[in-house]
Design an enzyme around this catalytic site. Structure first.
Site, PDB file in Angstrom:
ATOM      1  N   PRO A  88      37.042  -4.854 116.519  1.00  0.00           N
ATOM      2  CG  PRO A  88      35.988  -4.665 114.795  1.00  0.00           C
ATOM      3  CD  PRO A  88      36.909  -4.721 114.685  1.00  0.00           C
ATOM      4  CD  GLU A 115      36.079  -6.380 103.710  1.00  0.00           C
ATOM      5  OE1 GLU A 115      35.033  -7.741 104.752  1.00  0.00           O
ATOM      6  OE2 GLU A 115      35.576  -5.782 103.226  1.00  0.00           O
ATOM      7  NE  ARG A 153      44.573  14.801 127.134  1.00  0.00           N
ATOM      8  CZ  ARG A 153      44.061  15.246 128.447  1.00  0.00           C
ATOM      9  NH1 ARG A 153      43.206  14.275 129.662  1.00  0.00           N
ATOM     10  NH2 ARG A 153      43.557  16.754 128.591  1.00  0.00           N
ATOM     11  CG  ASP A 168      41.236  14.831 131.432  1.00  0.00           C
ATOM     12  OD1 ASP A 168      40.816  15.990 131.337  1.00  0.00           O
ATOM     13  OD2 ASP A 168      42.048  14.136 131.078  1.00  0.00           O
TER      14      ASP A 168
END
Length: 250
Positions: A88, A115, A153, A168
């Protein structure tokens, strides 16, 4: 290009690597090797986690099995590779980041679980931390697949049309804007026709419509991308005129 994935659940990657258009990349320019830290843990139970010091819920992945696993990974590579942890606190995984990885030699992708991972291992061995966004997943496998897919890709010969990824969303070829809407047969579906510009056969008219749609879509859904394009000098006077009109939303 080689990616080594350290994961407690290598079986999750089997279907991912064998299906879809990107499977061409994994059979060609991109090598993907899977490593389970349990194979480098000691004891009858091959333990890879333990309770956190200081108390609290959950378990923490231990440094020692990960260290042995990482040593085995790096020993098989021609040269040491950067270690990427999905976390995160990491840098958001955006198109520019993907482009950088797509032009490199690969990396070791570390998929955390529970965790988290003993901070001492992170401090000693992790070079880069990446994040998919402001939410929490059960582990790093999905972010690892996201990076692999995005990098795959962009490799030559993977997509049917070599220029496909140039259109894109977020691509510099589109000035970092979102892509425009797309339509296919039938020409009228449920009473709604395809926009007449796309049926005109007039290439300049079609491109003008697509540019306007990209601007409008981006202004409506991701206005910060408009500001970034403006600051980089990517918007033309015609773009600005559209954005200042009622159609442009800004």
């Amino acid at each position: 290009m080689r990616f080594d994935v350290i994961t407690l659940f290598p079986e999750l990657f089997g279907p991912f690597l064998a299906n879809g258009v990107t499977r061409r990349a994994y059979a060609g320019p991109i090598e993907v090797h899977l490593w389970n830290p349990r194979d480098h843990a000691e004891g009858n139970y091959r333990r890879v986690d333990d309770r956190p010091f200081g108390g609290g819920p959950g378990m923490v992945m231990m440094a020692e099995p990960l260290e042995r696993c990482l040593a085995a990974v790096q020993a098989q590579r021609a040269a040491p590779a950067p270690v990427v942890l999905f976390s995160p606190i990491g840098t958001p995984l955006r198109h520019a980041v993907v482009q950088q990885w797509s032009q490199g030699e690969g990396a070791v992708l570390l998929c955390g679980r529970y965790e988290g991972i003993d901070q001492r291992f992170i401090d000693r061995y992790v070079d880069v931390q990446l994040s998919l966004g402001d939410f929490v997943l059960s582990g790093g496998e999905i972010p690892a697949m996201a990076l692999l897919d995005a990098v795959a890709r962009l490799q030559p010969g993977v997509l049917h049309d070599e220029g496909s990824h140039q259109f894109d969303s977020f691509n510099p070829a589109l000035d970092g804007l979102l892509d425009c809407p797309h339509y296919t047969r039938p020409e009228v579906w449920s009473g709604t026709p395809v926009p007449p510009e796309l049926m005109s056969g007039h290439h300049a008219r079609i491109e003008a419509w697509r540019r306007a749609q990209r601007l409008q879509t981006t202004a409506r859904h991701r206005p910060e991308l408009i500001e970034q394009a403006r600051a980089a000098g990517r918007l033309t006077p015609a773009d600005e005129k559209l954005l200042q009109s009622g159609d442009g939303l800004l």
